[in-house]
Design an enzyme around this catalytic site. Structure first.
Site, PDB file in Angstrom:
ATOM      1  N   SER A  25     -10.780  -6.316 -25.436  1.00 35.81           N
ATOM      2  CA  SER A  25     -11.209  -5.231 -26.495  1.00 35.81           C
ATOM      3  C   SER A  25     -11.915  -5.578 -27.600  1.00 35.81           C
ATOM      4  CB  SER A  25      -9.966  -4.438 -26.979  1.00 35.81           C
ATOM      5  OG  SER A  25      -9.072  -5.312 -27.831  1.00 35.81           O
ATOM      6  N   THR A  57     -16.042  -1.587 -23.631  1.00 31.02           N
ATOM      7  CA  THR A  57     -14.713  -1.806 -23.985  1.00 31.02           C
ATOM      8  C   THR A  57     -14.124  -0.718 -24.557  1.00 31.02           C
ATOM      9  OG1 THR A  57     -13.088  -3.484 -24.630  1.00 31.02           O
ATOM     10  CG2 THR A  57     -14.986  -3.246 -26.048  1.00 31.02           C
ATOM     11  N   TYR A  58     -12.813  -0.881 -25.179  1.00 29.67           N
ATOM     12  CA  TYR A  58     -12.208   0.027 -25.898  1.00 29.67           C
ATOM     13  C   TYR A  58     -11.625  -0.650 -27.300  1.00 29.67           C
ATOM     14  CZ  TYR A  58      -7.958  -2.548 -24.400  1.00 29.67           C
ATOM     15  OH  TYR A  58      -6.972  -3.656 -24.235  1.00 29.67           O
TER      16      TYR A  58
END
Length: 110
Positions: A25, A57-58
């Site tokens: 992340s 991504t996050y």
């Protein structure tokens, strides 16, 4: 009709650390996430201005006032501390529903 439009943009921040052996992340300081209207686990696109790499991504909410922009997990291979980033988030909007994107400009210390 539904359209995918830019919702949030963080521009001018720099990678503060890379952590390869961490869940994948990007960690972003809490106040930056708030200013950009991002929530934890929201999908983001991360663009590295030095390498040209672009990843999806996050985001993970970092500590407030930490200045963190950390690339974690496999993303850590796509940048080095000091690399300038652009972070983008998109939203799905009905025609006429969209507003101007929230844009956050960061200085050299994020």
């Amino acid at each position: 009709m539904m359209r995918i439009l830019l919702k949030s943009k963080i521009h001018g921040g720099a990678v503060t650390a890379t952590r390869l052996h961490y869940r994948g992340s990007i960690t972003i300081a809490a106040e930056v996430m708030d200013a950009a209207n991002l929530v934890a686990d929201e999908q983001v696109h991360v663009l590295n201005l030095n390498t040209g790499d672009r990843l999806e991504t996050y985001c993970i909410r970092g500590r407030r006032a930490s200045g963190k922009l950390e690339l974690n997990g496999p993303a850590a291979r796509l940048g080095q501390p000091g690399d300038p980033l652009i972070i983008l988030a998109y939203g799905l909007f009905v025609d006429g529903e969209a507003s101007r994107p929230r844009i956050v400009l960061l200085g050299p210390r994020n």
